[in-house]
Structures are given as C-alpha cells and as structure tokens.
Design a protein around this motif. Structure first.
Motif, PDB file in Angstrom:
ATOM      1  N   ILE A  36      31.117  53.298  70.580  1.00 37.76           N
ATOM      2  CA  ILE A  36      30.587  54.649  71.189  1.00 37.76           C
ATOM      3  C   ILE A  36      29.742  54.315  72.094  1.00 37.76           C
ATOM      4  O   ILE A  36      29.502  54.920  73.222  1.00 37.76           O
ATOM      5  N   LYS A  37      28.563  53.289  71.769  1.00 37.48           N
ATOM      6  CA  LYS A  37      27.474  53.140  72.694  1.00 37.48           C
ATOM      7  C   LYS A  37      28.178  52.470  74.064  1.00 37.48           C
ATOM      8  O   LYS A  37      27.463  52.802  75.254  1.00 37.48           O
ATOM      9  N   LYS A  38      29.136  51.621  73.833  1.00 35.40           N
ATOM     10  CA  LYS A  38      29.627  51.055  75.214  1.00 35.40           C
ATOM     11  C   LYS A  38      30.398  52.312  76.072  1.00 35.40           C
ATOM     12  O   LYS A  38      30.349  52.049  77.379  1.00 35.40           O
ATOM     13  N   LEU A  39      30.976  53.106  75.387  1.00 32.81           N
ATOM     14  CA  LEU A  39      31.581  54.365  76.082  1.00 32.81           C
ATOM     15  C   LEU A  39      30.454  55.247  76.787  1.00 32.81           C
ATOM     16  O   LEU A  39      30.674  55.465  78.002  1.00 32.81           O
ATOM     17  N   GLU A  40      29.478  55.169  76.202  1.00 32.93           N
ATOM     18  CA  GLU A  40      28.358  55.909  76.760  1.00 32.93           C
ATOM     19  C   GLU A  40      27.762  55.374  77.909  1.00 32.93           C
ATOM     20  O   GLU A  40      27.331  55.886  78.919  1.00 32.93           O
ATOM     21  N   ASP A  41      27.778  53.815  77.788  1.00 29.29           N
ATOM     22  CA  ASP A  41      27.098  52.954  78.940  1.00 29.29           C
ATOM     23  C   ASP A  41      28.072  53.238  80.265  1.00 29.29           C
ATOM     24  O   ASP A  41      27.666  53.199  81.075  1.00 29.29           O
ATOM     25  N   GLU A  42      29.372  53.096  79.615  1.00 29.54           N
ATOM     26  CA  GLU A  42      30.347  53.247  80.898  1.00 29.54           C
ATOM     27  C   GLU A  42      30.050  54.560  81.518  1.00 29.54           C
ATOM     28  O   GLU A  42      30.358  54.697  82.912  1.00 29.54           O
ATOM     29  N   LEU A  43      29.954  55.639  80.624  1.00 29.17           N
ATOM     30  CA  LEU A  43      29.814  57.039  81.489  1.00 29.17           C
ATOM     31  C   LEU A  43      28.693  57.267  82.004  1.00 29.17           C
ATOM     32  O   LEU A  43      28.562  58.037  82.906  1.00 29.17           O
ATOM     33  N   GLY A  44      27.429  56.565  81.646  1.00 32.95           N
ATOM     34  CA  GLY A  44      26.180  56.728  82.178  1.00 32.95           C
ATOM     35  C   GLY A  44      25.576  58.020  81.618  1.00 32.95           C
ATOM     36  O   GLY A  44      24.444  58.366  82.398  1.00 32.95           O
ATOM     37  N   TYR A  45      25.876  58.563  80.478  1.00 34.97           N
ATOM     38  CA  TYR A  45      25.203  59.534  79.765  1.00 34.97           C
ATOM     39  C   TYR A  45      25.279  59.627  78.453  1.00 34.97           C
ATOM     40  O   TYR A  45      26.360  58.972  77.993  1.00 34.97           O
ATOM     41  N   GLN A  46      24.676  60.310  77.583  1.00 36.81           N
ATOM     42  CA  GLN A  46      24.681  60.076  76.304  1.00 36.81           C
ATOM     43  C   GLN A  46      25.610  61.255  75.457  1.00 36.81           C
ATOM     44  O   GLN A  46      25.507  62.360  76.111  1.00 36.81           O
TER      45      GLN A  46
END
Length: 289
Positions: A36-46
């Motif tokens: 989930i953290k990697k997904l948030e990093d890719e998106l650029g938001y929490q």
C-alpha cells in the motif's frame, strides 16, 4: 501500479483493518503495508491514514477506491472472456433475459445449438430495464430480452410479441374467465422489476390503490404462495405455461393489461455470424407463434 496492489487496497478498505485484510489475502501484514505504501508513493498522495485503533480513508483515497474497484472488475471480466476463448474456439454467447421468457428462449437456443454444436451460452436474468442497458453497453451481454423498448442511440430494440398479463388463482376458486383485480389480495414483484412498473402504472390509470399482501423477486415464488392460498399473482401469459403453475387457473384481467417483449443488441458491437443467427432465430420463432 499492478492489479494486485489495487486488490490489496480494496480489501483493506472493505475490512477497515490491515490485520484482517492480511489474513483474508493470506499474506503477512508487513508485506501488505509495504504494498500500500508503494502504491501511495507511485500516486504521490496518501490513500489511508493509520492509527493504533483504526484505518481511515482519505478524501483522495475515497475517489481512488471507486476507480480501483471499477478497474479490478473490468480486469476480471476481461480475464474471464479470455479464458472462454482458450477453453473454446468460440466465445460464449451471453443472453440477458426475463424469467418469464426462459421457456421459449430455451427452445430457440436448442435450435441454435443444432447449427453450432460446439457453441457455449451464458444466460443471466435481468431485473430492471437499466440493468439490461448497462449489460449491453458494458459488453456483458450480446442480447437482452426486455418487456419495454430500450430507447438508446447505441441499442437496436426489436419488438417480438405482445403478451397479456393474467391473474393466477387456485383452481376452481372463481367461476369466471375474466376478473377485476382492484380489490383482491395480490402478490406482486418487488419495486425494482420491470413488471412492477407496468402494474403500478396500470393501477394509477385506474385510480385504484391495490391490496398488495406480498412482494417477491420471482414469479416462481409468487406461484408457490398462490398454491398456499396466500393471495393471487399477476403473471405474464407465457409464464402460465411453466411447470410450477400446474393445478392453478389463469384468468383474464379486466380491464386488460399487456406488455411488448423486445429483443435488444448493441449497434456498434461487431457481432459474430452465430450471434446474428441467434437474433434471427428469435425473430423467426415469433413470426409463426
């Protein structure tokens, strides 16, 4: 971004817990958290805020959740269709129909199968008119049978036949062939069904408030309750030919109420010859009935 990450995120939101989601997904909680953290990093938001007691979804996370759910659903539908192609040389023909049309449609499909003996079919019951429209527009059905015309610029809607509604009653209870239903205890379909809309409009035109004692999802269920003497069901004429209506009377309703059954398909979809053949068989069947 991978489909698996989206599925992980959706599961966390539904379970409202990383621990429960990890158990359900059969992975470790640290692996799930990292994904989930990697997904948030890719998106650029929490997407989620985490506390010791709960997981909360952010405003952007809520929007992303809806998009992710739709993407995952489309992905699985595509995989299923690709599996069909690997299983057979020809994909399934998917038909969306009304419960009351299954009798004659089974005869048409049987005839079609004699021409294409390797063909596979998938039949779904449609609830409301919009459900049928959505199935066609989303490529989830090749053909949809409805009891109203679909008025959409992308859909061809062909009238097949007109069908009268009848009152289903225990055998011998009424010594008549036609009857008014305004004062009778009625068993009707639930609100979201096409038939219920027809019946509600009928009572509005008569300026009558019907005595509805029970609402059900299927004509089969309504028929069972009529057998038990719990009320009278309003059913389409051709459903009366089904096995479950044995030992019951079908009475004409005064004033008459009827519907027109339509065959619908998507204009812009490039249909295979065998799908077009099935459409022709449906039309041909009712030319001689």
């Amino acid at each position: 971004m991978k489909i698996l990450q989206l599925e992980y995120f959706i599961t966390v939101v539904k379970q409202n817990s990383f621990t429960k989601a990890a158990d359900l997904l059969h992975i470790s909680q640290p692996s799930l958290t990292a994904s989930i953290k990697k997904l948030e990093d890719e998106l650029g938001y929490q997407l989620l805020t985490r506390t010791t007691k709960a997981v909360k979804i952010t405003e952007k996370g809520t929007l992303f959740y809806h998009y992710a759910t739709e993407l995952v659903q489309q992905y699985h539908q595509t995989v299923e269709k690709m599996y069909d192609l690997s299983f057979s040389q020809t994909p399934k023909i998917t038909i969306s129909l009304l419960e009351s049309t299954s009798q004659w449609m089974s005869a048409v499909i049987q005839q079609h199968r004699q021409q294409y003996d390797e063909q596979h079919y998938k039949v779904n019951e449609v609830l409301g008119l919009q459900d049928a429209v959505n199935m066609l527009l989303n490529y989830d059905a090749h053909i949809a049978i409805t009891n109203e015309e679909i008025r959409h610029e992308d859909v061809t809607s062909i009238p097949l036949y007109e069908e009268e509604y009848f009152l289903l009653a225990p055998m011998g209870q009424f010594n008549t062939k036609s009857i008014s239903i305004k004062d009778l205890p009625l068993i009707l379909p639930n609100q979201h069904y096409q038939v219920r809309k027809h019946l509600d409009d009928y009572f509005v035109r008569l300026d009558v408030r019907p005595n509805i004692v029970m609402e059900v999802d299927r004509f089969e269920a309504a028929t069972n309750f009529v057998h038990r003497g719990m009320g009278f069901a309003v059913i389409p004429r051709f459903y009366y030919q089904s096995y479950s209506t044995a030992h019951l009377d079908a009475l004409r309703i005064r004033p008459k109420i009827s519907r027109t059954i339509h065959l619908n398909y998507l204009k812009k979809r490039k249909h295979a010859a065998r799908v077009l053949s099935l459409i022709e068989l449906c039309q041909h069947y009712w030319m001689f009935e």
